[in-house]
Design a protein around this motif. Structure first.
Motif, PDB file in Angstrom:
ATOM      1  N   PRO A  97     -13.536  12.262  55.431  1.00  0.00           N
ATOM      2  CA  PRO A  97     -12.372  12.887  56.064  1.00  0.00           C
ATOM      3  C   PRO A  97     -12.416  12.907  57.592  1.00  0.00           C
ATOM      4  N   PHE A  98     -13.453  12.315  58.186  1.00  0.00           N
ATOM      5  CA  PHE A  98     -13.633  12.404  59.636  1.00  0.00           C
ATOM      6  C   PHE A  98     -13.566  11.040  60.306  1.00  0.00           C
ATOM      7  N   ASP A  99     -12.896  11.010  61.450  1.00  0.00           N
ATOM      8  CA  ASP A  99     -12.877   9.817  62.298  1.00  0.00           C
ATOM      9  C   ASP A  99     -13.310  10.293  63.686  1.00  0.00           C
ATOM     10  N   ILE A 100     -14.578  10.076  64.011  1.00  0.00           N
ATOM     11  CA  ILE A 100     -15.145  10.580  65.259  1.00  0.00           C
ATOM     12  C   ILE A 100     -15.183   9.456  66.290  1.00  0.00           C
ATOM     13  N   ASP A 101     -14.518   9.687  67.426  1.00  0.00           N
ATOM     14  CA  ASP A 101     -14.450   8.702  68.504  1.00  0.00           C
ATOM     15  C   ASP A 101     -15.623   8.825  69.468  1.00  0.00           C
ATOM     16  N   ALA A 102     -16.183  10.026  69.591  1.00  0.00           N
ATOM     17  CA  ALA A 102     -17.269  10.277  70.532  1.00  0.00           C
ATOM     18  C   ALA A 102     -18.546   9.584  70.052  1.00  0.00           C
ATOM     19  N   ARG A 103     -19.450   9.364  70.979  1.00  0.00           N
ATOM     20  CA  ARG A 103     -20.737   8.739  70.678  1.00  0.00           C
ATOM     21  C   ARG A 103     -21.851   9.583  71.295  1.00  0.00           C
ATOM     22  N   VAL A 104     -23.029   9.521  70.704  1.00  0.00           N
ATOM     23  CA  VAL A 104     -24.185  10.198  71.281  1.00  0.00           C
ATOM     24  C   VAL A 104     -24.384   9.679  72.705  1.00  0.00           C
ATOM     25  N   GLY A 105     -24.592  10.596  73.640  1.00  0.00           N
ATOM     26  CA  GLY A 105     -24.752  10.244  75.047  1.00  0.00           C
ATOM     27  C   GLY A 105     -23.495  10.419  75.871  1.00  0.00           C
ATOM     28  N   ASP A 106     -22.342  10.531  75.212  1.00  0.00           N
ATOM     29  CA  ASP A 106     -21.080  10.741  75.945  1.00  0.00           C
ATOM     30  C   ASP A 106     -21.104  12.090  76.653  1.00  0.00           C
ATOM     31  N   ILE A 107     -20.560  12.125  77.859  1.00  0.00           N
ATOM     32  CA  ILE A 107     -20.340  13.366  78.596  1.00  0.00           C
ATOM     33  C   ILE A 107     -18.887  13.752  78.342  1.00  0.00           C
ATOM     34  N   VAL A 108     -18.675  14.988  77.866  1.00  0.00           N
ATOM     35  CA  VAL A 108     -17.320  15.430  77.529  1.00  0.00           C
ATOM     36  C   VAL A 108     -16.981  16.723  78.255  1.00  0.00           C
ATOM     37  N   ASN A 109     -15.713  16.924  78.484  1.00  0.00           N
ATOM     38  CA  ASN A 109     -15.205  18.185  79.024  1.00  0.00           C
ATOM     39  C   ASN A 109     -14.702  19.031  77.872  1.00  0.00           C
ATOM     40  N   GLY A 110     -14.657  20.334  78.074  1.00  0.00           N
ATOM     41  CA  GLY A 110     -14.073  21.206  77.069  1.00  0.00           C
ATOM     42  C   GLY A 110     -12.630  20.817  76.848  1.00  0.00           C
ATOM     43  N   GLY A 111     -12.227  20.686  75.597  1.00  0.00           N
ATOM     44  CA  GLY A 111     -10.860  20.287  75.274  1.00  0.00           C
ATOM     45  C   GLY A 111     -10.653  18.789  75.191  1.00  0.00           C
ATOM     46  N   GLN A 112     -11.700  18.004  75.426  1.00  0.00           N
ATOM     47  CA  GLN A 112     -11.585  16.544  75.363  1.00  0.00           C
ATOM     48  C   GLN A 112     -11.670  16.070  73.913  1.00  0.00           C
ATOM     49  N   ARG A 113     -10.860  15.108  73.557  1.00  0.00           N
ATOM     50  CA  ARG A 113     -10.790  14.567  72.197  1.00  0.00           C
ATOM     51  C   ARG A 113     -12.155  14.065  71.727  1.00  0.00           C
ATOM     52  N   LEU A 114     -12.516  14.477  70.491  1.00  0.00           N
ATOM     53  CA  LEU A 114     -13.720  13.963  69.835  1.00  0.00           C
ATOM     54  C   LEU A 114     -13.366  13.096  68.629  1.00  0.00           C
ATOM     55  N   GLY A 115     -12.198  13.340  68.030  1.00  0.00           N
ATOM     56  CA  GLY A 115     -11.795  12.584  66.856  1.00  0.00           C
ATOM     57  C   GLY A 115     -10.764  13.343  66.052  1.00  0.00           C
ATOM     58  N   THR A 116     -10.711  13.049  64.737  1.00  0.00           N
ATOM     59  CA  THR A 116      -9.771  13.711  63.842  1.00  0.00           C
ATOM     60  C   THR A 116     -10.465  14.064  62.527  1.00  0.00           C
ATOM     61  N   MET A 117      -9.854  15.014  61.817  1.00  0.00           N
ATOM     62  CA  MET A 117     -10.317  15.336  60.468  1.00  0.00           C
ATOM     63  C   MET A 117      -9.101  15.492  59.567  1.00  0.00           C
ATOM     64  N   ASN A 118      -9.250  15.071  58.324  1.00  0.00           N
ATOM     65  CA  ASN A 118      -8.164  15.113  57.355  1.00  0.00           C
ATOM     66  C   ASN A 118      -8.314  16.382  56.515  1.00  0.00           C
ATOM     67  N   LEU A 119      -7.577  17.423  56.882  1.00  0.00           N
ATOM     68  CA  LEU A 119      -7.670  18.712  56.196  1.00  0.00           C
ATOM     69  C   LEU A 119      -7.230  18.620  54.739  1.00  0.00           C
ATOM     70  N   GLU A 120      -6.218  17.819  54.468  1.00  0.00           N
ATOM     71  CA  GLU A 120      -5.719  17.684  53.095  1.00  0.00           C
ATOM     72  C   GLU A 120      -6.775  17.064  52.190  1.00  0.00           C
ATOM     73  N   GLU A 121      -7.468  16.052  52.685  1.00  0.00           N
ATOM     74  CA  GLU A 121      -8.523  15.409  51.895  1.00  0.00           C
ATOM     75  C   GLU A 121      -9.658  16.401  51.597  1.00  0.00           C
ATOM     76  N   ILE A 122     -10.007  17.215  52.588  1.00  0.00           N
ATOM     77  CA  ILE A 122     -11.064  18.214  52.401  1.00  0.00           C
ATOM     78  C   ILE A 122     -10.641  19.238  51.358  1.00  0.00           C
ATOM     79  N   ALA A 123      -9.418  19.739  51.463  1.00  0.00           N
ATOM     80  CA  ALA A 123      -8.918  20.730  50.502  1.00  0.00           C
ATOM     81  C   ALA A 123      -8.828  20.145  49.094  1.00  0.00           C
ATOM     82  N   ARG A 124      -8.354  18.897  48.978  1.00  0.00           N
ATOM     83  CA  ARG A 124      -8.260  18.239  47.656  1.00  0.00           C
ATOM     84  C   ARG A 124      -9.635  18.110  46.999  1.00  0.00           C
ATOM     85  N   ALA A 125     -10.666  17.934  47.828  1.00  0.00           N
ATOM     86  CA  ALA A 125     -12.026  17.801  47.302  1.00  0.00           C
ATOM     87  C   ALA A 125     -12.644  19.165  46.958  1.00  0.00           C
TER      88      ALA A 125
END
Length: 164
Positions: A97-125
């Motif tokens: 259910p996860f599509d993570i765009d970030a990589r180990v070593g990336d420097i990120v700011n608070g609020g910066q996109r890391l990826g997406t998660m499919n809530l419906e798929e998680i709930a269905r499971a």
């Protein structure tokens, strides 16, 4: 001239941000004793109310992304280590259910996109979609303050201070 060779610095930001759009949840109310009893550390949770975007809850450096993509570690400039845990028992879903765009070593700011998660798929499971933001190295933490509210993705939830 060779700015691409410069090492990017972690922004010094002690704020905590909502990793998704949803409702603040005290860790005491999370339906998992590992989090509700603060076995892993202190922090907060968000119960998502809209599928999709996941952003960084803090400014820092990505130190770990679980092979199953359900957990991301972030080291802040102030020395705190943060665990962003996506859902309860979602490790059993093998990352689907996860599509993570970030990589180990990336420097990120608070609020910066890391990826997406499919809530419906998680709930269905049959799993819960609650997202936890946990400070794992409590010896460094002086205080954490948060506000109980409904949050937009990336909105400030609170802040941390560290021991000097």
């Amino acid at each position: 001239m060779f700015s691409f060779l410069k090492k990017q610095a972690i922004v010094k930001d002690n704020n905590l941000y909502s990793p998704v759009q949803g409702e603040f949840l005290s860790l005491d109310n999370v339906n998992d004793p590992v989090f509700s009893e603060k076995t892993m550390g202190d922090g907060f949770a968000i119960q998502p109310n809209q599928a999709g975007l996941i952003v960084s809850p803090v400014a820092g450096k990505i130190t770990m992304i679980a092979g199953t993509k359900h957990a991301i570690g972030i080291h802040m400039a102030n020395g705190l280590d943060i665990l962003l845990h996506l859902g309860l028992d979602t490790v059993n879903m093998g990352g689907s259910p996860f599509d993570i765009d970030a990589r180990v070593g990336d420097i990120v700011n608070g609020g910066q996109r890391l990826g997406t998660m499919n809530l419906e798929e998680i709930a269905r499971a049959g799993y819960e979609t609650t997202i936890m933001v946990i400070i794992t190295n409590m010896a460094v933490l002086k205080s954490v303050t948060t506000n109980d509210a409904l949050y937009q993705v990336g909105e400030k939830v609170g802040e941390v201070t560290v021991k000097v």
